[in-house]
Write a protein that holds these residues in place. Structure first.
Motif, PDB file in Angstrom:
ATOM      1  N   ASP A  76       0.805  -1.222   0.000  1.00 14.47           N
ATOM      2  CA  ASP A  76       0.000   0.000   0.000  1.00 14.47           C
ATOM      3  C   ASP A  76       0.839   1.273   0.000  1.00 14.47           C
ATOM      4  N   THR A  77       2.143   1.167  -0.253  1.00 15.27           N
ATOM      5  CA  THR A  77       2.986   2.354  -0.252  1.00 15.27           C
ATOM      6  C   THR A  77       2.828   3.119  -1.561  1.00 15.27           C
ATOM      7  N   TYR A  78       3.210   4.378  -1.535  1.00 14.55           N
ATOM      8  CA  TYR A  78       3.090   5.230  -2.714  1.00 14.55           C
ATOM      9  C   TYR A  78       4.430   5.486  -3.404  1.00 14.55           C
ATOM     10  N   TYR A  79       5.467   4.798  -2.913  1.00 14.60           N
ATOM     11  CA  TYR A  79       6.774   4.927  -3.543  1.00 14.60           C
ATOM     12  C   TYR A  79       7.499   3.614  -3.310  1.00 14.60           C
ATOM     13  N   SER A  80       7.670   2.820  -4.372  1.00 18.35           N
ATOM     14  CA  SER A  80       8.257   1.506  -4.201  1.00 18.35           C
ATOM     15  C   SER A  80       8.840   0.997  -5.516  1.00 18.35           C
ATOM     16  N   PHE A  81       9.927   0.247  -5.398  1.00 17.55           N
ATOM     17  CA  PHE A  81      10.557  -0.412  -6.536  1.00 17.55           C
ATOM     18  C   PHE A  81      10.875  -1.846  -6.121  1.00 17.55           C
ATOM     19  N   THR A  82      10.326  -2.823  -6.817  1.00 17.13           N
ATOM     20  CA  THR A  82      10.604  -4.223  -6.528  1.00 17.13           C
ATOM     21  C   THR A  82      11.095  -4.898  -7.801  1.00 17.13           C
ATOM     22  N   LYS A  83      12.310  -5.413  -7.764  1.00 15.16           N
ATOM     23  CA  LYS A  83      12.874  -6.119  -8.920  1.00 15.16           C
ATOM     24  C   LYS A  83      12.220  -7.498  -9.030  1.00 15.16           C
ATOM     25  N   VAL A  84      11.812  -7.850 -10.253  1.00 17.35           N
ATOM     26  CA  VAL A  84      11.148  -9.132 -10.486  1.00 17.35           C
ATOM     27  C   VAL A  84      11.646  -9.757 -11.784  1.00 17.35           C
ATOM     28  N   ARG A  85      11.441 -11.053 -11.892  1.00 19.14           N
ATOM     29  CA  ARG A  85      11.608 -11.777 -13.156  1.00 19.14           C
ATOM     30  C   ARG A  85      10.186 -12.011 -13.640  1.00 19.14           C
ATOM     31  N   LEU A  86       9.870 -11.495 -14.813  1.00 17.71           N
ATOM     32  CA  LEU A  86       8.497 -11.453 -15.309  1.00 17.71           C
ATOM     33  C   LEU A  86       8.356 -12.258 -16.594  1.00 17.71           C
ATOM     34  N   LYS A  87       7.359 -13.130 -16.620  1.00 14.87           N
ATOM     35  CA  LYS A  87       6.984 -13.854 -17.833  1.00 14.87           C
ATOM     36  C   LYS A  87       5.557 -13.413 -18.155  1.00 14.87           C
ATOM     37  N   TYR A  88       5.355 -12.870 -19.355  1.00 12.16           N
ATOM     38  CA  TYR A  88       4.065 -12.275 -19.678  1.00 12.16           C
ATOM     39  C   TYR A  88       3.752 -12.389 -21.172  1.00 12.16           C
ATOM     40  N   SER A  89       2.505 -12.086 -21.492  1.00 14.50           N
ATOM     41  CA  SER A  89       2.087 -11.958 -22.892  1.00 14.50           C
ATOM     42  C   SER A  89       1.222 -10.708 -22.995  1.00 14.50           C
ATOM     43  N   LEU A  90       1.249 -10.084 -24.135  1.00 15.68           N
ATOM     44  CA  LEU A  90       0.433  -8.889 -24.368  1.00 15.68           C
ATOM     45  C   LEU A  90      -1.012  -9.304 -24.594  1.00 15.68           C
ATOM     46  N   THR A  91      -1.946  -8.529 -24.066  1.00 15.51           N
ATOM     47  CA  THR A  91      -3.363  -8.827 -24.274  1.00 15.51           C
ATOM     48  C   THR A  91      -3.915  -8.141 -25.516  1.00 15.51           C
ATOM     49  N   GLY A  92      -3.205  -7.140 -26.012  1.00 16.20           N
ATOM     50  CA  GLY A  92      -3.695  -6.366 -27.146  1.00 16.20           C
ATOM     51  C   GLY A  92      -4.553  -5.182 -26.728  1.00 16.20           C
ATOM     52  N   ALA A  93      -4.793  -5.063 -25.427  1.00 11.57           N
ATOM     53  CA  ALA A  93      -5.610  -3.959 -24.902  1.00 11.57           C
ATOM     54  C   ALA A  93      -4.707  -2.889 -24.301  1.00 11.57           C
ATOM     55  N   LYS A  94      -5.280  -1.747 -24.056  1.00  7.13           N
ATOM     56  CA  LYS A  94      -4.601  -0.644 -23.371  1.00  7.13           C
ATOM     57  C   LYS A  94      -5.295  -0.443 -22.033  1.00  7.13           C
ATOM     58  N   SER A  95      -4.560   0.074 -21.066  1.00 10.92           N
ATOM     59  CA  SER A  95      -5.125   0.343 -19.754  1.00 10.92           C
ATOM     60  C   SER A  95      -4.536   1.654 -19.238  1.00 10.92           C
ATOM     61  N   THR A  96      -5.256   2.315 -18.349  1.00  5.83           N
ATOM     62  CA  THR A  96      -4.783   3.596 -17.829  1.00  5.83           C
ATOM     63  C   THR A  96      -4.369   3.448 -16.369  1.00  5.83           C
ATOM     64  N   VAL A  97      -3.442   4.297 -15.970  1.00  7.45           N
ATOM     65  CA  VAL A  97      -2.925   4.293 -14.614  1.00  7.45           C
ATOM     66  C   VAL A  97      -2.929   5.729 -14.098  1.00  7.45           C
ATOM     67  N   GLN A  98      -3.193   5.879 -12.793  1.00 10.16           N
ATOM     68  CA  GLN A  98      -3.198   7.198 -12.165  1.00 10.16           C
ATOM     69  C   GLN A  98      -1.768   7.679 -12.000  1.00 10.16           C
ATOM     70  N   CYS A  99      -1.548   8.939 -12.314  1.00  8.99           N
ATOM     71  CA  CYS A  99      -0.230   9.557 -12.166  1.00  8.99           C
ATOM     72  C   CYS A  99      -0.370  10.830 -11.323  1.00  8.99           C
ATOM     73  N   GLY A 100       0.760  11.421 -11.017  1.00  7.91           N
ATOM     74  CA  GLY A 100       0.767  12.625 -10.194  1.00  7.91           C
ATOM     75  C   GLY A 100       0.047  13.797 -10.836  1.00  7.91           C
ATOM     76  N   TRP A 101      -0.364  14.730 -10.016  1.00  6.26           N
ATOM     77  CA  TRP A 101      -1.059  15.940 -10.423  1.00  6.26           C
ATOM     78  C   TRP A 101      -2.383  15.631 -11.126  1.00  6.26           C
ATOM     79  N   GLY A 102      -2.994  14.496 -10.791  1.00  2.00           N
ATOM     80  CA  GLY A 102      -4.309  14.147 -11.340  1.00  2.00           C
ATOM     81  C   GLY A 102      -4.278  13.662 -12.772  1.00  2.00           C
ATOM     82  N   ALA A 103      -3.105  13.423 -13.310  1.00  3.51           N
ATOM     83  CA  ALA A 103      -2.983  12.964 -14.701  1.00  3.51           C
ATOM     84  C   ALA A 103      -3.135  11.448 -14.776  1.00  3.51           C
TER      85      ALA A 103
END
Length: 118
Positions: A76-103
């Motif tokens: 639940d922190t608002y500032y974090s970096f966690t190194k991971v090994r990631l296996k993934y596939s693209l879904t073909g969709a786009k998604s939005t994420v909240q950024c600073g200053w309400g953007a």
């Protein structure tokens, strides 16, 4: 004539069948960072993948969020970096994420197949 009707019927039936999912779906495996920089006017939880000359940001789909929480724990922190090994596939969709200053930013969405904390 009956043979032609049967033949056309079979062709119509075959063309109406649902296509099977692509079993050769492209799967990527890379080192990534599960990042939240919202407190520093960056963006909330997303994956950052750094290559030689660029950084790619990706968002997990809804089904992948439970897998991420299970492996990395609920954070639940608002500032974090966690190194991971990631296996993934693209879904073909786009998604939005909240950024600073309400953007918000829009990134490619991925399906997480496997994730391991480094």
């Amino acid at each position: 004539m009956k043979i032609l009707i049967v033949l056309f019927g079979l062709l119509a039936w075959i063309s109406c069948q649902d296509e099977a999912p692509d079993i050769n779906e492209q799967v990527y495996e890379t080192d990534a960072t599960w990042t939240n920089m919202l407190a520093a006017d960056g963006c909330s939880w997303h994956f950052s993948i750094t290559s030689k000359d660029s950084t790619i940001s990706l968002l997990p789909d809804e089904a992948s969020k439970a897998k991420i929480d299970k492996e990395l724990g609920k954070n639940d922190t608002y500032y974090s970096f966690t190194k991971v090994r990631l296996k993934y596939s693209l879904t073909g969709a786009k998604s939005t994420v909240q950024c600073g200053w309400g953007a918000t930013n829009t990134y490619d969405e991925i399906k997480v197949i496997d994730i391991k904390k480094q």
